[in-house]
Design a protein around this motif. Structure first.
Motif, PDB file in Angstrom:
ATOM      1  N   GLY A  22       0.632  -1.497   0.158  1.00 28.59           N
ATOM      2  CA  GLY A  22      -0.254  -0.568   0.411  1.00 28.59           C
ATOM      3  C   GLY A  22       1.112   1.016   0.237  1.00 28.59           C
TER       4      GLY A  22
ATOM      5  N   GLN B   1      -8.100   5.746   1.034  1.00 29.52           N
ATOM      6  CA  GLN B   1      -8.407   4.770   2.028  1.00 29.52           C
ATOM      7  C   GLN B   1      -7.119   3.712   1.792  1.00 29.52           C
ATOM      8  OE1 GLN B   1     -12.120   2.822   0.478  1.00 29.52           O
ATOM      9  NE2 GLN B   1     -13.506   4.508   1.422  1.00 29.52           N
ATOM     10  N   ASN B   2      -6.887   2.753   2.735  1.00 35.27           N
ATOM     11  CA  ASN B   2      -6.267   1.970   3.457  1.00 35.27           C
ATOM     12  C   ASN B   2      -4.461   2.958   2.582  1.00 35.27           C
ATOM     13  OD1 ASN B   2      -8.308   0.004   3.344  1.00 35.27           O
ATOM     14  ND2 ASN B   2      -8.348   0.070   1.200  1.00 35.27           N
TER      15      ASN B   2
ATOM     16  N   ASN C   3     -10.044   3.801   7.078  1.00 42.37           N
ATOM     17  CA  ASN C   3      -8.987   2.820   7.360  1.00 42.37           C
ATOM     18  C   ASN C   3      -8.027   2.840   6.989  1.00 42.37           C
ATOM     19  OD1 ASN C   3      -8.748  -0.499   7.994  1.00 42.37           O
ATOM     20  ND2 ASN C   3      -8.258  -0.690   6.509  1.00 42.37           N
TER      21      ASN C   3
ATOM     22  N   THR D  53      -3.816   3.722   8.805  1.00 42.37           N
ATOM     23  CA  THR D  53      -3.153   3.354   9.575  1.00 42.37           C
ATOM     24  C   THR D  53      -2.063   4.640   9.918  1.00 42.37           C
ATOM     25  OG1 THR D  53      -3.482   1.093   9.299  1.00 42.37           O
ATOM     26  CG2 THR D  53      -1.707   1.889  10.501  1.00 42.37           C
TER      27      THR D  53
END
Length: 527
Positions: A437, A465-466, A499, A501
């Motif tokens: 990612g 996202q992510n 979502n 991190t």
């Protein structure tokens, strides 16, 4: 030249002082006339500005005298206060206020004038000089020397008078102006003549113009310049005696006197600080002037001028730039110009009154060109739009309105660009791609203010996202409360929804960026 003592450049400074005297003479008279004050009060102000302020000032090149920017204030004040003798009390009080400002260190305000605005002010003054002097070069002398306002006393604009002057060309005045310009140009371009520092081109122009006009007069030529409004017009000794005033101290109880004094002190101080910044920029040796000492020197100058029947004064760009361009390097040039003003005005006014204004217009046209030459605009253009746009707006505003309002507009535009630049340097944005990612690193600057809030919020919105996001505050000393709260909101809501991190790195414990709800946030405190 490493030595800048008072007598380190005697030849160059005496020549420069002579040029400044020739520039200052008609301006002193014109400003006094435009102010509704006795003519000799302008000379008194020029003399005090040259000798007294010249000695006391920390600036080696700045020249002080009556300023066009104060004419409207003086004109209204003399009428409202009921006489010039009452107005002189306000001048003395203004000087006291300026000394107080110096002790309060108000001179440091000049450090906040952006270079683009100062450059714009200088170029604008150059353009104004050119626009105002062309009619005088044509022999159309309806506008007073020293009137730098766009809307003139007649109600016409500067451009109206410029266009109108084409219909009133005096052939003799135009010939004198053109020949004078030719002499000034070759005096600078021909190496042999350029190196003759003892004889400045302006002196050659003045002597030649007097002789040429005398030839026209003696030969009964239609080119002769004879009417007083086309020549320097110093008052006679009898006129000086009849118009001489001393301050009427009984007016100290008049509230209006104190209001006028405060107005003069503020306006004169701002104009002086602007001129000092501009003069330091033009100084070939890049010396810095102690602006707090300058305010004290200006205050003492205004007290002495008021006591002796003179107009209030400021540091003046036109005279200062003429001083620099003529080879002035120390305070001797400024002081010498003041000495010449008083000696020549009292001893040989009949000779000075033979100088055609069109010859002096040629000298001022050269001063104006050097302030506003095309290379100045090209230089600012190459510095980028964040410098050029405030510069150009300052030029237009000063020419179209007046110096103080124009500089204020330029300053406002410059601040907007500074804020815009500040938005872009609040953080660095770095994205690296990995197989698991995107990793986005946001490194905060040393200081992050509320002005950066919008830019950081916009960045948060764009994070996909992510993603893995690192907000690094390791090198940050200060973060505004609003920005801290926004980071907390991002951590608690947006990061969860997308979502993301999130790693918060280097934040001081005092910011209370703690995670108590979500385990997807890593906190690394920098103690």
């Amino acid at each position: 030249m490493n030595n800048h003592s008072f007598f380190s450049n005697v030849r160059g400074d005496l020549a420069a002082g002579l040029v400044v005297f020739l520039v200052a003479l008609p301006l002193c008279l014109g400003i006094a006339l435009a102010s509704g004050a006795p003519l000799f009060s302008g000379i008194v102000s020029g003399v005090i500005g040259g000798i007294v302020v010249g000695f006391l000032s920390n600036s080696a090149l700045s020249v002080t005298g009556p300023a066009a920017g104060l004419t409207a204030i003086i004109l209204v004040a003399i009428t409202d206060l009921g006489g010039f003798d009452v107005f002189l009390v306000a001048v003395i009080l203004a000087g006291l206020f300026q000394i107080l400002l110096g002790f309060l260190r108000a001179g440091s305000f000049s450090n906040y004038f952006p270079t683009s605005v100062i450059e714009g002010m200088l170029a604008a003054i150059g353009i104004i000089i050119i626009l105002k002097q062309i009619p005088h070069a044509f022999g159309h002398d309806v506008d007073n020397e020293g009137d730098f306002f766009y809307i003139e006393k007649s109600g016409h604009t500067t451009f109206d008078t410029l266009i109108e002057s084409i219909n009133y060309i005096h052939s003799g005045a135009l010939i004198v102006a053109l020949v004078s310009l030719f002499i000034l140009i070759i005096w600078e371009k021909v190496p042999l003549l350029k190196n003759i520092k003892v004889v400045p081109g302006a002196l050659v122009v003045v002597v030649f113009s007097i002789l040429l006009n005398e030839f026209f007069i003696q030969s009964d030529s239609s080119l002769a310049i004879t009417t007083k409004n086309h020549l320097v017009n110093l008052p006679s000794f009898l006129e000086i005696k009849n118009g001489f005033s001393l301050p009427n101290f009984s007016a100290l109880t008049n509230e209006k006197v104190w209001i006028v004094a405060l107005t003069i002190a503020v306006v004169a101080s701002i104009e002086t600080l602007l001129c000092i910044e501009a003069t330091d920029k033009l100084d070939p040796f890049k010396r810095y002037t102690n602006t707090n000492r300058e305010l004290k020197a200006q205050g003492i100058g205004n007290i002495v001028s008021g006591l002796l029947g003179g107009l209030p004064m400021t540091s003046v760009v036109v005279r200062s730039s003429a001083n620099i361009n003529s080879g002035g390097r120390t305070k001797l040039a400024t002081v010498f110009h003041g000495i010449l003003l008083i000696v020549f005005a009292l001893a040989i006014p009949f000779i000075l009154n033979k100088i055609p204004l069109s010859a002096l217009a040629a000298v001022l046209l050269m001063v104006g060109y050097k302030l506003a030459k095309p290379s100045v605009f090209i230089h600012l253009w190459k510095n980028g739009y964040t410098q050029f746009i405030p510069f150009l707006i300052t030029v237009i505003a000063v020419v179209r309105i007046d110096l103080l309002k124009g500089v204020a507009i330029g300053l406002a535009v410059s601040i907007l660009f500074i804020l815009y630049q500040n938005l872009k340097i609040a953080y660095s944005f770095k994205r690296e791609s990995f197989h698991d990612g995107d990793v986005i690193t946001i490194k905060l600057a040393q200081e992050v203010s509320f002005l950066n809030k919008a830019a950081i919020k916009n960045t948060f919105k764009k994070i996909p996202q992510n993603s893995k996001v690192i907000i690094d505050a390791s090198n940050t000393d200060f973060i505004d409360f609003d920005v801290v709260e926004m980071i907390k909101d991002f951590r608690d809501v947006k990061a969860v929804d997308k979502n993301i991190t999130l790693t918060l790195k280097g934040f001081k414990e005092s910011y209370n960026i703690e995670n108590t709800k979500f385990n997807h946030v890593e906190i690394n405190h920098n103690n």
